[in-house]
Design a protein around this motif. Structure first.
Motif, PDB file in Angstrom:
ATOM      1  N   UNK A   1       0.823  -1.198   0.000  1.00 41.97           N
ATOM      2  CA  UNK A   1       0.000   0.000   0.000  1.00 41.97           C
ATOM      3  C   UNK A   1       0.863   1.256   0.000  1.00 41.97           C
ATOM      4  N   UNK A   2       2.012   1.182   0.684  1.00 40.70           N
ATOM      5  CA  UNK A   2       2.915   2.338   0.706  1.00 40.70           C
ATOM      6  C   UNK A   2       3.381   2.671  -0.708  1.00 40.70           C
ATOM      7  N   UNK A   3       3.798   1.649  -1.462  1.00 41.35           N
ATOM      8  CA  UNK A   3       4.277   1.872  -2.826  1.00 41.35           C
ATOM      9  C   UNK A   3       3.162   2.429  -3.698  1.00 41.35           C
ATOM     10  N   UNK A   4       1.970   1.858  -3.583  1.00 40.76           N
ATOM     11  CA  UNK A   4       0.844   2.366  -4.370  1.00 40.76           C
ATOM     12  C   UNK A   4       0.580   3.837  -4.053  1.00 40.76           C
ATOM     13  N   UNK A   5       0.484   4.166  -2.778  1.00 42.21           N
ATOM     14  CA  UNK A   5       0.182   5.542  -2.388  1.00 42.21           C
ATOM     15  C   UNK A   5       1.311   6.492  -2.798  1.00 42.21           C
ATOM     16  N   UNK A   6       2.553   6.012  -2.713  1.00 47.65           N
ATOM     17  CA  UNK A   6       3.691   6.835  -3.111  1.00 47.65           C
ATOM     18  C   UNK A   6       3.597   7.211  -4.586  1.00 47.65           C
ATOM     19  N   UNK A   7       3.276   6.228  -5.423  1.00 48.14           N
ATOM     20  CA  UNK A   7       3.159   6.488  -6.859  1.00 48.14           C
ATOM     21  C   UNK A   7       2.032   7.466  -7.156  1.00 48.14           C
ATOM     22  N   UNK A   8       0.902   7.277  -6.508  1.00 49.67           N
ATOM     23  CA  UNK A   8      -0.232   8.171  -6.762  1.00 49.67           C
ATOM     24  C   UNK A   8       0.072   9.587  -6.285  1.00 49.67           C
ATOM     25  N   UNK A   9       0.806   9.706  -5.187  1.00 50.09           N
ATOM     26  CA  UNK A   9       1.193  11.035  -4.707  1.00 50.09           C
ATOM     27  C   UNK A   9       2.124  11.722  -5.704  1.00 50.09           C
ATOM     28  N   UNK A  10       3.120  11.001  -6.210  1.00 53.62           N
ATOM     29  CA  UNK A  10       4.036  11.589  -7.188  1.00 53.62           C
ATOM     30  C   UNK A  10       3.332  11.862  -8.512  1.00 53.62           C
ATOM     31  N   UNK A  11       2.323  11.049  -8.831  1.00 51.63           N
ATOM     32  CA  UNK A  11       1.621  11.251 -10.104  1.00 51.63           C
ATOM     33  C   UNK A  11       0.909  12.596 -10.155  1.00 51.63           C
ATOM     34  N   UNK A  12       0.550  13.153  -9.021  1.00 54.12           N
ATOM     35  CA  UNK A  12      -0.155  14.435  -9.020  1.00 54.12           C
ATOM     36  C   UNK A  12       0.727  15.534  -9.599  1.00 54.12           C
ATOM     37  N   UNK A  13       1.973  15.610  -9.159  1.00 55.18           N
ATOM     38  CA  UNK A  13       2.846  16.655  -9.721  1.00 55.18           C
ATOM     39  C   UNK A  13       3.320  16.263 -11.115  1.00 55.18           C
ATOM     40  N   UNK A  14       3.480  14.965 -11.362  1.00 56.46           N
ATOM     41  CA  UNK A  14       3.892  14.511 -12.693  1.00 56.46           C
ATOM     42  C   UNK A  14       2.841  14.914 -13.736  1.00 56.46           C
ATOM     43  N   UNK A  15       1.574  14.719 -13.405  1.00 54.04           N
ATOM     44  CA  UNK A  15       0.489  15.104 -14.311  1.00 54.04           C
ATOM     45  C   UNK A  15       0.468  16.613 -14.508  1.00 54.04           C
ATOM     46  N   UNK A  16       0.647  17.360 -13.420  1.00 53.82           N
ATOM     47  CA  UNK A  16       0.671  18.818 -13.525  1.00 53.82           C
ATOM     48  C   UNK A  16       1.823  19.285 -14.413  1.00 53.82           C
ATOM     49  N   UNK A  17       2.973  18.610 -14.310  1.00 52.88           N
ATOM     50  CA  UNK A  17       4.116  18.950 -15.153  1.00 52.88           C
ATOM     51  C   UNK A  17       3.824  18.615 -16.612  1.00 52.88           C
TER      52      UNK A  17
END
Length: 265
Positions: free
Chosen positions: A78-94
């Motif tokens: 779950x940590x890895x999943x949540x980590x990816x989704x958290x980073x995806x927010x700024x990745x998508x914005x970029x």
């Protein structure tokens, strides 16, 4: 920004964003997530910024996710999943930032760091750059949208070869494959990236941004829907002050507001 692991500098009308964890080859952790979120939001709201250069400190671009981050978590899945989704927010914005983004890649762009490099519209590589989809080496599939971005950059079969082999791709081959647009000497990388970025100083930012957002979704949009979207946004362009002045100059045979670039790179 957060713990100074993401640096923001303005050079003329270009925002230079530097991943600044050189001791970890700029690997992505929670401080970079917080810093990138803040920096991208600031750039999006700053109308004086016309382009962005993204780079890494200390001779490397980004070594991907910091695999030591979250070590010992009882629910590591779950940590890895949540980590990816958290980073995806700024990745998508970029990825969706309505300003041209140029990755200036020196040293390694590895794993999710390769994803970050390819989030840009253009990639300029130093002669010592190395691009690696390293996930298979540690028993992971490509992530941070690399399974989406990579085939669109190089084609499906080449994307599979890059992901399955997990091999290092040197700068010259990266250009041949379509991972990068040009190779320059490492000592000239920052200057080359800034020179390329500055060609957009007088460009109509909103026009480029709308075109970018449509093209980013071209492969998921049927032609009819795309035509409808083109027509709607073209109407917005036609109603803008920029378009009115640009058209006046065109018919008056005066110098253009934005003459465009004379060469690709």
């Amino acid at each position: 920004m957060s713990e100074n692991t993401v640096l923001l500098e303005k050079v003329g009308k270009t925002a230079v964003v530097t991943l600044n964890r050189p001791q970890r080859r700029n690997a992505l952790d929670s401080t970079i997530r917080t810093g990138m979120t803040a920096v991208i939001d600031a750039i999006a709201q700053d109308s004086s910024v016309r382009s962005v250069v993204l780079t890494g400190a200390g001779g490397n671009f980004c070594a991907g996710a910091d695999l030591g981050d979250g070590e010992g978590q009882s629910e590591r899945g779950f940590f890895v999943r949540d980590l990816l989704l958290d980073h995806d927010r700024w990745f998508t914005a970029l990825s969706d930032l309505e300003k041209p983004v140029i990755s200036a890649v020196d040293g390694f762009a590895t794993g999710a760091g390769l994803s970050v490099a390819l989030a840009a519209d253009f990639v300029i590589a130093s002669d010592r750059a190395r691009f690696v989809s390293s996930f298979a080496r540690v028993g992971f599939i490509p992530d941070l949208s690399l399974l989406y971005v990579l085939p669109r950059r190089v084609g499906l079969v080449r994307a599979k070869e890059i992901a399955f082999s997990a091999r290092e791709i040197p700068a010259d081959e990266a250009v041949a494959l379509g991972l990068a647009e040009v190779v320059v000497p490492a000592a000239s990388l920052r200057d080359a990236a800034l020179e390329f970025a500055q060609r957009f100083d007088d460009a109509p930012t909103h026009v480029l941004g709308m075109a970018k957002r449509i093209m980013n979704r071209t492969f998921e949009t049927d032609r009819h829907s795309l035509v409808q979207l083109e027509a709607t946004l073209q109407g917005l362009c036609a109603a803008s002050r920029y378009n009115a002045e640009a058209m006046r100059r065109f018919f008056a045979k005066e110098p253009a507001l934005y003459p465009g670039a004379q060469r690709p790179f």
